[in-house]
Write an enzyme that holds these catalytic residues in place. Sequence first.
Site, PDB file in Angstrom:
ATOM      1  N   HIS A  32       0.840  -1.209   0.000  1.00  0.00           N
ATOM      2  CA  HIS A  32       0.000   0.000   0.000  1.00  0.00           C
ATOM      3  C   HIS A  32       0.877   1.262   0.000  1.00  0.00           C
ATOM      4  O   HIS A  32       0.622   2.199  -0.749  1.00  0.00           O
ATOM      5  CB  HIS A  32      -0.865   0.059   1.271  1.00  0.00           C
ATOM      6  CG  HIS A  32      -1.940  -0.972   1.385  1.00  0.00           C
ATOM      7  ND1 HIS A  32      -2.057  -1.788   2.488  1.00  0.00           N
ATOM      8  CD2 HIS A  32      -2.987  -1.299   0.573  1.00  0.00           C
ATOM      9  CE1 HIS A  32      -3.114  -2.581   2.350  1.00  0.00           C
ATOM     10  NE2 HIS A  32      -3.695  -2.311   1.201  1.00  0.00           N
TER      11      HIS A  32
ATOM     12  N   LYS B 167     -15.275  -8.052   4.340  1.00  0.00           N
ATOM     13  CA  LYS B 167     -14.253  -8.426   5.328  1.00  0.00           C
ATOM     14  C   LYS B 167     -14.561  -7.809   6.694  1.00  0.00           C
ATOM     15  O   LYS B 167     -14.893  -6.638   6.764  1.00  0.00           O
ATOM     16  CB  LYS B 167     -12.876  -7.878   4.915  1.00  0.00           C
ATOM     17  CG  LYS B 167     -12.410  -8.187   3.508  1.00  0.00           C
ATOM     18  CD  LYS B 167     -11.090  -7.440   3.248  1.00  0.00           C
ATOM     19  CE  LYS B 167     -10.658  -7.525   1.798  1.00  0.00           C
ATOM     20  NZ  LYS B 167      -9.614  -6.537   1.467  1.00  0.00           N
TER      21      LYS B 167
ATOM     22  N   ARG C 157      -2.416  -6.511  -8.085  1.00  0.00           N
ATOM     23  CA  ARG C 157      -1.270  -7.370  -7.821  1.00  0.00           C
ATOM     24  C   ARG C 157      -1.169  -8.495  -8.839  1.00  0.00           C
ATOM     25  O   ARG C 157      -0.104  -8.839  -9.301  1.00  0.00           O
ATOM     26  CB  ARG C 157      -1.380  -7.989  -6.417  1.00  0.00           C
ATOM     27  CG  ARG C 157      -1.107  -7.009  -5.320  1.00  0.00           C
ATOM     28  CD  ARG C 157      -1.674  -7.469  -4.019  1.00  0.00           C
ATOM     29  NE  ARG C 157      -3.123  -7.412  -4.036  1.00  0.00           N
ATOM     30  CZ  ARG C 157      -3.893  -7.546  -2.989  1.00  0.00           C
ATOM     31  NH1 ARG C 157      -3.370  -7.809  -1.820  1.00  0.00           N
ATOM     32  NH2 ARG C 157      -5.195  -7.443  -3.085  1.00  0.00           N
TER      33      ARG C 157
ATOM     34  N   SER D  82      -2.945  -7.573   3.370  1.00  0.00           N
ATOM     35  CA  SER D  82      -3.129  -7.409   4.816  1.00  0.00           C
ATOM     36  C   SER D  82      -3.506  -8.745   5.441  1.00  0.00           C
ATOM     37  O   SER D  82      -3.047  -9.085   6.536  1.00  0.00           O
ATOM     38  CB  SER D  82      -4.230  -6.385   5.094  1.00  0.00           C
ATOM     39  OG  SER D  82      -3.924  -5.162   4.487  1.00  0.00           O
TER      40      SER D  82
HETATM   41  P1  ADP Z   1     -10.037  -3.352  -0.286  1.00  0.00           P
HETATM   42  O1  ADP Z   1     -10.688  -4.110   0.834  1.00  0.00           O
HETATM   43  O2  ADP Z   1     -10.796  -2.134  -0.708  1.00  0.00           O
HETATM   44  O3  ADP Z   1      -9.595  -4.197  -1.448  1.00  0.00           O
HETATM   45  P2  ADP Z   1      -7.242  -3.248   0.565  1.00  0.00           P
HETATM   46  O4  ADP Z   1      -6.678  -2.477   1.704  1.00  0.00           O
HETATM   47  O5  ADP Z   1      -7.177  -4.722   0.618  1.00  0.00           O
HETATM   48  O6  ADP Z   1      -8.735  -2.725   0.418  1.00  0.00           O
HETATM   49  O7  ADP Z   1      -6.574  -2.749  -0.778  1.00  0.00           O
HETATM   50  C1  ADP Z   1      -6.703  -1.443  -1.250  1.00  0.00           C
HETATM   51  C2  ADP Z   1      -6.157  -1.367  -2.668  1.00  0.00           C
HETATM   52  O8  ADP Z   1      -4.743  -1.567  -2.639  1.00  0.00           O
HETATM   53  C3  ADP Z   1      -6.725  -2.424  -3.604  1.00  0.00           C
HETATM   54  O9  ADP Z   1      -6.874  -1.865  -4.900  1.00  0.00           O
HETATM   55  C4  ADP Z   1      -5.654  -3.492  -3.624  1.00  0.00           C
HETATM   56  O10 ADP Z   1      -5.682  -4.236  -4.831  1.00  0.00           O
HETATM   57  C5  ADP Z   1      -4.398  -2.655  -3.479  1.00  0.00           C
HETATM   58  N1  ADP Z   1      -3.310  -3.410  -2.862  1.00  0.00           N
HETATM   59  C6  ADP Z   1      -3.345  -4.159  -1.740  1.00  0.00           C
HETATM   60  N2  ADP Z   1      -2.143  -4.711  -1.480  1.00  0.00           N
HETATM   61  C7  ADP Z   1      -1.313  -4.296  -2.467  1.00  0.00           C
HETATM   62  C8  ADP Z   1       0.065  -4.546  -2.792  1.00  0.00           C
HETATM   63  N3  ADP Z   1       0.821  -5.377  -2.071  1.00  0.00           N
HETATM   64  N4  ADP Z   1       0.581  -3.950  -3.887  1.00  0.00           N
HETATM   65  C9  ADP Z   1      -0.214  -3.148  -4.649  1.00  0.00           C
HETATM   66  N5  ADP Z   1      -1.507  -2.892  -4.426  1.00  0.00           N
HETATM   67  C10 ADP Z   1      -2.065  -3.455  -3.353  1.00  0.00           C
END
Ligand code: ADP
Length: 163
Positions: free
Chosen positions: A16, A40, A92, A130
């Site tokens: 992130h 989630k 990803r 996460s």
């Molecule tokens: P959500 O529940 O809205 O998917 P996340 O916190 O899981 O929220 O992810 C927010 C955004 O960041 C999403 O678009 C996700 O694909 C992206 N994301 C999560 N982890 C990574 C990572 N390791 N590298 C790049 N983008 C990521």
Amino acid sequence: MKACYPGTFDPITKGHLDIIERSSKLFDEVVILIMKNPRKASTFSEEERKELIEQSLEQLKDHSNIKVEIGHGLTVDFAKKIGAGVIIRGIRAVSDYEYELQQATANLMLDDSIETIFFIAKPEYSFLSSSTVKEIAINGGDISSFLPKAISKRVEKELKRKK
Ligand code: ADP
């Protein structure tokens, strides 16, 4: 141009933070938006997630154009309210694509003045989520290399406590 980066950030990972840093170089302002994901149940409260993001931002060279907010309701409504013309999301792997395409298309139908722009994950973070971090920590593994340095100790401790 102002952009908003919505997500659950439960907790923020190095993946992130990389998207945040890269987007802050392209846009005048980036607002990180902590949202509820109905798919989630979250481990950290919205306030805790906000603190963890703010602590992580401190380790960037320049974070003067990055803000963190807690949002409710539709992302497009929030984007409009703060004057953001762009929603940032990360991809990803192919497995992210279907969900992201669905969300971006729905948002475009709700408000076609707001564009979703995707950043691809750096290869070193392409496996990182996460939920993976939480699973490793709960089972006693070392998560320090997956999290922003500023927060890894705190998150590890909290996750063991919440276990
Ligand atoms: P959500 O529940 O809205 O998917 P996340 O916190 O899981 O929220 O992810 C927010 C955004 O960041 C999403 O678009 C996700 O694909 C992206 N994301 C999560 N982890 C990574 C990572 N390791 N590298 C790049 N983008 C990521």
